[in-house]
Scaffold this motif. Structure first.
Motif, PDB file in Angstrom:
ATOM      1  N   LEU A 331      -4.702  -9.206  31.122  1.00  0.00           N
ATOM      2  CA  LEU A 331      -4.563  -9.929  29.858  1.00  0.00           C
ATOM      3  C   LEU A 331      -5.182  -9.145  28.710  1.00  0.00           C
ATOM      4  O   LEU A 331      -4.649  -9.099  27.605  1.00  0.00           O
ATOM      5  CB  LEU A 331      -5.223 -11.303  29.968  1.00  0.00           C
ATOM      6  N   LYS A 332      -6.329  -8.509  28.980  1.00  0.00           N
ATOM      7  CA  LYS A 332      -6.930  -7.648  27.956  1.00  0.00           C
ATOM      8  C   LYS A 332      -5.976  -6.512  27.604  1.00  0.00           C
ATOM      9  O   LYS A 332      -5.765  -6.195  26.434  1.00  0.00           O
ATOM     10  CB  LYS A 332      -8.255  -7.071  28.470  1.00  0.00           C
ATOM     11  N   LEU A 333      -5.404  -5.876  28.630  1.00  0.00           N
ATOM     12  CA  LEU A 333      -4.469  -4.778  28.398  1.00  0.00           C
ATOM     13  C   LEU A 333      -3.279  -5.244  27.576  1.00  0.00           C
ATOM     14  O   LEU A 333      -2.849  -4.559  26.633  1.00  0.00           O
ATOM     15  CB  LEU A 333      -3.990  -4.208  29.733  1.00  0.00           C
ATOM     16  N   ALA A 334      -2.731  -6.422  27.901  1.00  0.00           N
ATOM     17  CA  ALA A 334      -1.579  -6.947  27.162  1.00  0.00           C
ATOM     18  C   ALA A 334      -1.918  -7.091  25.677  1.00  0.00           C
ATOM     19  O   ALA A 334      -1.125  -6.718  24.802  1.00  0.00           O
ATOM     20  CB  ALA A 334      -1.155  -8.300  27.739  1.00  0.00           C
ATOM     21  N   GLY A 335      -3.109  -7.604  25.397  1.00  0.00           N
ATOM     22  CA  GLY A 335      -3.529  -7.748  24.006  1.00  0.00           C
ATOM     23  C   GLY A 335      -3.690  -6.415  23.305  1.00  0.00           C
ATOM     24  O   GLY A 335      -3.320  -6.256  22.138  1.00  0.00           O
ATOM     25  N   TYR A 336      -4.256  -5.424  24.018  1.00  0.00           N
ATOM     26  CA  TYR A 336      -4.451  -4.096  23.427  1.00  0.00           C
ATOM     27  C   TYR A 336      -3.109  -3.429  23.117  1.00  0.00           C
ATOM     28  O   TYR A 336      -2.934  -2.804  22.061  1.00  0.00           O
ATOM     29  CB  TYR A 336      -5.243  -3.195  24.373  1.00  0.00           C
ATOM     30  N   LEU A 337      -2.140  -3.557  24.041  1.00  0.00           N
ATOM     31  CA  LEU A 337      -0.822  -2.959  23.805  1.00  0.00           C
ATOM     32  C   LEU A 337      -0.143  -3.611  22.599  1.00  0.00           C
ATOM     33  O   LEU A 337       0.465  -2.935  21.765  1.00  0.00           O
ATOM     34  CB  LEU A 337       0.055  -3.118  25.052  1.00  0.00           C
ATOM     35  N   GLY A 338      -0.265  -4.950  22.514  1.00  0.00           N
ATOM     36  CA  GLY A 338       0.294  -5.646  21.355  1.00  0.00           C
ATOM     37  C   GLY A 338      -0.396  -5.238  20.070  1.00  0.00           C
ATOM     38  O   GLY A 338       0.254  -4.998  19.048  1.00  0.00           O
ATOM     39  N   ALA A 339      -1.719  -5.139  20.123  1.00  0.00           N
ATOM     40  CA  ALA A 339      -2.477  -4.758  18.923  1.00  0.00           C
ATOM     41  C   ALA A 339      -2.101  -3.360  18.450  1.00  0.00           C
ATOM     42  O   ALA A 339      -2.026  -3.100  17.244  1.00  0.00           O
ATOM     43  CB  ALA A 339      -3.971  -4.838  19.208  1.00  0.00           C
ATOM     44  N   PHE A 340      -1.868  -2.454  19.383  1.00  0.00           N
ATOM     45  CA  PHE A 340      -1.472  -1.085  19.011  1.00  0.00           C
ATOM     46  C   PHE A 340      -0.141  -1.112  18.261  1.00  0.00           C
ATOM     47  O   PHE A 340      -0.025  -0.559  17.157  1.00  0.00           O
ATOM     48  CB  PHE A 340      -1.364  -0.204  20.258  1.00  0.00           C
ATOM     49  N   THR A 341       0.865  -1.749  18.846  1.00  0.00           N
ATOM     50  CA  THR A 341       2.183  -1.760  18.198  1.00  0.00           C
ATOM     51  C   THR A 341       2.152  -2.559  16.905  1.00  0.00           C
ATOM     52  O   THR A 341       2.822  -2.205  15.932  1.00  0.00           O
ATOM     53  CB  THR A 341       3.247  -2.333  19.149  1.00  0.00           C
ATOM     54  N   GLY A 342       1.368  -3.644  16.859  1.00  0.00           N
ATOM     55  CA  GLY A 342       1.270  -4.432  15.639  1.00  0.00           C
ATOM     56  C   GLY A 342       0.677  -3.647  14.494  1.00  0.00           C
ATOM     57  O   GLY A 342       1.150  -3.721  13.354  1.00  0.00           O
ATOM     58  N   GLN A 343      -0.372  -2.872  14.793  1.00  0.00           N
ATOM     59  CA  GLN A 343      -1.014  -2.082  13.745  1.00  0.00           C
ATOM     60  C   GLN A 343      -0.183  -0.871  13.340  1.00  0.00           C
ATOM     61  O   GLN A 343      -0.313  -0.362  12.228  1.00  0.00           O
ATOM     62  CB  GLN A 343      -2.401  -1.626  14.216  1.00  0.00           C
ATOM     63  N   LEU A 368       0.883 -13.371  30.033  1.00  0.00           N
ATOM     64  CA  LEU A 368       0.825 -11.967  29.617  1.00  0.00           C
ATOM     65  C   LEU A 368       1.687 -11.730  28.385  1.00  0.00           C
ATOM     66  O   LEU A 368       1.301 -10.994  27.474  1.00  0.00           O
ATOM     67  CB  LEU A 368       1.255 -11.068  30.771  1.00  0.00           C
ATOM     68  N   ASN A 369       2.879 -12.348  28.355  1.00  0.00           N
ATOM     69  CA  ASN A 369       3.732 -12.249  27.165  1.00  0.00           C
ATOM     70  C   ASN A 369       2.994 -12.760  25.925  1.00  0.00           C
ATOM     71  O   ASN A 369       3.034 -12.148  24.862  1.00  0.00           O
ATOM     72  CB  ASN A 369       5.007 -13.072  27.356  1.00  0.00           C
ATOM     73  N   CYS A 370       2.322 -13.896  26.089  1.00  0.00           N
ATOM     74  CA  CYS A 370       1.574 -14.467  24.966  1.00  0.00           C
ATOM     75  C   CYS A 370       0.479 -13.512  24.504  1.00  0.00           C
ATOM     76  O   CYS A 370       0.211 -13.388  23.308  1.00  0.00           O
ATOM     77  CB  CYS A 370       0.961 -15.810  25.362  1.00  0.00           C
ATOM     78  N   GLY A 371      -0.160 -12.842  25.469  1.00  0.00           N
ATOM     79  CA  GLY A 371      -1.193 -11.876  25.112  1.00  0.00           C
ATOM     80  C   GLY A 371      -0.635 -10.728  24.293  1.00  0.00           C
ATOM     81  O   GLY A 371      -1.242 -10.304  23.304  1.00  0.00           O
ATOM     82  N   VAL A 372       0.532 -10.213  24.695  1.00  0.00           N
ATOM     83  CA  VAL A 372       1.172  -9.123  23.949  1.00  0.00           C
ATOM     84  C   VAL A 372       1.552  -9.584  22.547  1.00  0.00           C
ATOM     85  O   VAL A 372       1.235  -8.928  21.546  1.00  0.00           O
ATOM     86  CB  VAL A 372       2.428  -8.619  24.695  1.00  0.00           C
TER      87      VAL A 372
END
Length: 531
Positions: A331-343, A368-372
């Protein structure tokens, strides 16, 4: 023993009754939140804390809360809660993101009418028996152009109401796609065009690094002469001193503000100026909205304390206790991947494609989708969470697709996130190592092995000698220490990338120095919520 909840702000009696009906031992002290010392003294007795905006759940309060499991905010804004401290303490922070949208949007429309027709001043004059009919010449809203900065939940409602008033609506929102704008019946424009065209400007964005002072002196001076400005969103979005100057000069014809940079606002540059309507942060202050958010937070907190169900949490995924132990690092990884693409993505997002490979493909993919998605959306809206993120994405017309497959490579499992815009596709992949630490393993198809840090620097360049030296020397000369340095390239002499984990934020002056070397095609500063 029944869970014990403290209500330290003014919530409705119906909300108190919900706790009681669910078997919660509730202590209703609606003025306690204003006494921070007393609150710190007693907070250790409670499992839950239900608040509005008066209570400040500071690091000190949370440190004293030895038994606290959940803080529930009746409303959307959580600026009065130290979320980092709560996370470290293991305290869930919940809000009610959708309970007061209509109320806040209606207040913005009411403020627009008030400033267009000078209603408060005309009322005061009439009460004084002056009958100054010719003094208060107003303007119609029909046929005027309304510029909406931020076309999300509340901004979208304002757009709809304004169209009903026969106004022409133009909207500036980097995350609003053309298709979604067309469905809303608004014209999507850049900020410069909105400033030049709008007869009225209303703000509906959160206060972030990107939106702070979005109506700066420079931008206010670009507005159409005679513009009227409404802010019912957050203080700090408008340069209040500059706006006061432009009101005095006559360039801005009027303003209506419900929020201010400093609150409570006992003095302000806008106070006592002609045709300026001010209210004391009343955006969510209707009987219906206050009741809705109070009932919602009572239900959510009761569910969590009694069953462990998590809803609208800002710092915890909506997963079961059994899943959390296994899925936590992913879940942490999913958030980090989303944060990278978002930024990394500045243009409107059309689609988010998520690939799950190997062991992760058998986990709770919805969570996991929600985390991304939450990671991607947080750049535009820091208050978004894993529950509300998919709703926000849907409202923006973003298509989310998921693919899962059996193990296909060197890793037991990995997640790959691809963001699609009108201009490009951007992808990043990551995995979780045996030590439980998430890692970035591929960016733009280029293989890497990068540890995730709070402060990171991403660069692209042609694969030529000297890049490492340039980065190291420039950062070193400016006192920026590199904790981890990862390189990758597509082909010899082709495109290359670097991802650096540094110990502190990199000053903009240092970024400027790197650009001036002429060696880099892109330099991006990234921030990740790493505990």
């Amino acid at each position: 023993m029944a869970p014990k909840v403290l209500i330290s702000d003014s919530l409705s009696e119906a909300a108190v009754q919900i706790f009681k009906d669910r078997g919660i031992d509730v202590d209703f002290q609606p003025t306690l939140g204003k006494d921070k010392d007393k609150l710190a003294e007693v907070i250790g007795q409670y499992d839950g804390l239900a608040i509005r905006s008066a209570t400040k759940a500071t690091e000190k309060i949370i440190a004293a809360a030895d038994n606290l499991k959940v803080i529930g905010r009746a409303g959307i804004g959580t600026d009065n809660i130290d979320k980092d401290a709560a996370s470290k303490k293991g305290v869930i922070v919940m809000n009610t993101p959708f309970g007061n949208m209509i109320t806040t949007a209606e207040h913005a429309i009411a403020m627009m009418f008030a400033v267009a027709r000078q209603i408060p001043e005309a009322s005061e004059s009439t009460h004084a028996g002056k009958w100054e009919k010719s003094k208060f010449m107003g303007v119609e809203l029909t046929g005027k152009t309304l510029g909406v900065i931020g076309a999300g939940n509340i901004g979208g409602i304002v757009c709809d109401r304004a169209r009903g008033l026969k106004m022409k609506v133009v909207a500036y929102d980097p995350f609003l796609g053309e298709e979604k704008a067309a469905k809303m019946g608004v014209e999507k424009v850049e900020l410069e065009e909105l400033l030049a065209r709008a007869d009225f400007i209303t703000l509906h964005v959160p206060f972030t690094e990107q939106t702070a002072n979005i109506l700066s002196r420079e931008n206010l001076e670009k507005t159409k002469k005679g513009v009227r400005i409404i802010n019912c969103a957050r203080g700090g979005l408008v340069d209040e001193e500059a706006l006061a100057d432009l009101l005095k000069s006559g360039h801005v014809a009027g303003a209506a503000f419900d929020v201010f940079k400093q609150e409570p606002a006992t003095e302000n540059p806008l106070f006592n100026l002609p045709n300026v309507v001010c209210t004391p942060h009343l955006g969510a202050a209707t009987t219906e909205a206050q009741e809705n958010v109070a009932l919602q937070v009572a239900e959510q907190m009761s569910d969590y304390l009694l069953t462990g169900a998590v809803t609208n949490a800002l710092n915890m995924p909506s997963v079961t206790a059994e899943e959390a132990q296994i899925m936590g690092p992913w879940l942490k990884l999913a958030g980090y991947l989303g944060a990278f693409t978002g930024q990394m993505t500045d243009e409107p997002i059309k689609a988010i494609n998520i690939l799950y490979d190997g062991v992760v493909s058998e986990m709770n993919l919805d969570a996991l989708n929600c985390g991304v998605v939450a990671g991607i959306m947080k750049r535009a809206n820091p208050d978004v969470n894993m529950v509300s993120a998919p709703v926000v994405a849907k409202e923006k017309g973003i298509q989310i697709s998921t693919t899962n497959q059996d193990k296909s490579g060197a890793f037991d499992g990995y997640i790959k996130v691809t963001v699609v815009t009108d201009k490009r596709e951007r992808s990043i992949a990551g995995t979780v190592f045996s030590d439980g630490k998430p890692r970035f393993i591929q960016i733009k198809g280029i293989n890497i092995d990068a540890e995730v840090g709070r402060h990171m620097v991403y660069t692209t360049n042609e694969d030529v000698p000297g890049i490492i030296g340039t980065l190291g020397q420039t950062l070193g000369e400016n006192g920026v220490n590199i904790a981890n340095f990862t390189l990758g390239r597509a082909d010899v002499k082709g495109e290359a990338i670097a991802l650096l984990y540094v110990d502190a934020p990199v000053p903009t002056e240092v970024v400027k120095q790197l650009h001036e070397t002429g060696r880099f095609t892109q330099i991006k500063l990234l921030e990740f919520d790493v505990a």
